[in-house]
Scaffold this motif. Sequence first.
Motif, PDB file in Angstrom:
ATOM      1  N   LEU A 275       2.141   1.601 -12.605  1.00 48.00           N
ATOM      2  CA  LEU A 275       1.068   0.707 -12.188  1.00 48.00           C
ATOM      3  C   LEU A 275       0.126   1.451 -11.249  1.00 48.00           C
ATOM      4  O   LEU A 275       0.546   2.380 -10.553  1.00 48.00           O
ATOM      5  CB  LEU A 275       1.640  -0.520 -11.462  1.00 48.00           C
ATOM      6  CG  LEU A 275       2.509  -1.491 -12.266  1.00 48.00           C
ATOM      7  CD1 LEU A 275       3.113  -2.536 -11.341  1.00 48.00           C
ATOM      8  CD2 LEU A 275       1.710  -2.155 -13.371  1.00 48.00           C
ATOM      9  N   PRO A 276      -1.140   1.070 -11.198  1.00 43.15           N
ATOM     10  CA  PRO A 276      -2.064   1.679 -10.232  1.00 43.15           C
ATOM     11  C   PRO A 276      -1.579   1.445  -8.805  1.00 43.15           C
ATOM     12  O   PRO A 276      -0.943   0.425  -8.515  1.00 43.15           O
ATOM     13  CB  PRO A 276      -3.385   0.951 -10.497  1.00 43.15           C
ATOM     14  CG  PRO A 276      -3.245   0.346 -11.846  1.00 43.15           C
ATOM     15  CD  PRO A 276      -1.789   0.051 -12.038  1.00 43.15           C
ATOM     16  N   ASN A 277      -1.881   2.382  -7.925  1.00 43.54           N
ATOM     17  CA  ASN A 277      -1.425   2.268  -6.536  1.00 43.54           C
ATOM     18  C   ASN A 277      -1.945   0.998  -5.861  1.00 43.54           C
ATOM     19  O   ASN A 277      -1.246   0.389  -5.050  1.00 43.54           O
ATOM     20  CB  ASN A 277      -1.859   3.496  -5.744  1.00 43.54           C
ATOM     21  CG  ASN A 277      -1.067   4.730  -6.130  1.00 43.54           C
ATOM     22  OD1 ASN A 277       0.083   4.629  -6.564  1.00 43.54           O
ATOM     23  ND2 ASN A 277      -1.671   5.899  -5.980  1.00 43.54           N
ATOM     24  N   CYS A 278      -3.171   0.608  -6.203  1.00 44.28           N
ATOM     25  CA  CYS A 278      -3.719  -0.600  -5.582  1.00 44.28           C
ATOM     26  C   CYS A 278      -2.916  -1.834  -5.982  1.00 44.28           C
ATOM     27  O   CYS A 278      -2.729  -2.757  -5.178  1.00 44.28           O
ATOM     28  CB  CYS A 278      -5.190  -0.765  -5.951  1.00 44.28           C
ATOM     29  SG  CYS A 278      -5.513  -0.902  -7.720  1.00 44.28           S
ATOM     30  N   LEU A 279      -2.407  -1.855  -7.217  1.00 47.76           N
ATOM     31  CA  LEU A 279      -1.591  -2.981  -7.667  1.00 47.76           C
ATOM     32  C   LEU A 279      -0.210  -2.946  -7.017  1.00 47.76           C
ATOM     33  O   LEU A 279       0.344  -3.987  -6.646  1.00 47.76           O
ATOM     34  CB  LEU A 279      -1.460  -2.963  -9.189  1.00 47.76           C
ATOM     35  CG  LEU A 279      -0.700  -4.139  -9.829  1.00 47.76           C
ATOM     36  CD1 LEU A 279      -1.270  -5.472  -9.354  1.00 47.76           C
ATOM     37  CD2 LEU A 279      -0.752  -4.047 -11.350  1.00 47.76           C
ATOM     38  N   LYS A 280       0.336  -1.748  -6.858  1.00 50.16           N
ATOM     39  CA  LYS A 280       1.618  -1.622  -6.158  1.00 50.16           C
ATOM     40  C   LYS A 280       1.499  -2.147  -4.729  1.00 50.16           C
ATOM     41  O   LYS A 280       2.378  -2.860  -4.236  1.00 50.16           O
ATOM     42  CB  LYS A 280       2.070  -0.162  -6.138  1.00 50.16           C
ATOM     43  CG  LYS A 280       2.442   0.417  -7.491  1.00 50.16           C
ATOM     44  CD  LYS A 280       2.854   1.875  -7.341  1.00 50.16           C
ATOM     45  CE  LYS A 280       3.137   2.513  -8.687  1.00 50.16           C
ATOM     46  NZ  LYS A 280       3.496   3.945  -8.559  1.00 50.16           N
TER      47      LYS A 280
END
Length: 213
Positions: A188-193
């Motif tokens: 997952l993208p870091n922003c979503l994590k």
Amino acid sequence: LLNAGALTNQDPINCLQIALRMGNYKLMNLLLRHGANVNYFCRVNTTHFPSALQYALKDEVMLRMLLNYGYDVHRCFDCPRGNGAHSQYVTDGWTSTVIKDTMFCEVITLSWLKHVSGKVVRVMLDYVDHVKICWKLEAVLKELELWPDIHFILTNPRPLKHLCRLKIRACMGRLRLRCPVFMTFLPLPNCLKDYILYKEYDLYGQENFTGIY
């Protein structure tokens, strides 16, 4: 010891509880990252909700740390009395015997805690979907400044983004959420994590220690 595999939940006296009582953010963070159970129950004065919350009611930094690591918020709103009559203690909040299965509403509405009830409930609503509050808790909240905000959240649909976060966290489980290695390999993208982990509410990580009230 923790890096060598020491278990955080095996001692007769809960290690996380000691850190909470000390108000030691660094120790709390260390224990939580190594699997300390935020949903433990004390054997004395057993409450209906996990015991750790009792030590974080006046400190948003500690409260957010517990909630971010999967504290069971729903048990705080799980009052079987609903709009019915609530029990009255001999003194304000305590009896001469050990309290069994004390509800959150009975604790947070005590005379020396009800002034923080609005802030605590408002923070908790960031970690649940739709919940109902009982008559006793509502009566106290209505007298507080944060009631319009709380009432709006309780009576309106929650944002889809928020509901998706809750669903993902529920599917992952508490142990995976606190595991840095697992999160690193999650595709997952870091922003979503960060969103899944409530990083925007990580006051300790932001070194924002102004949350005592």
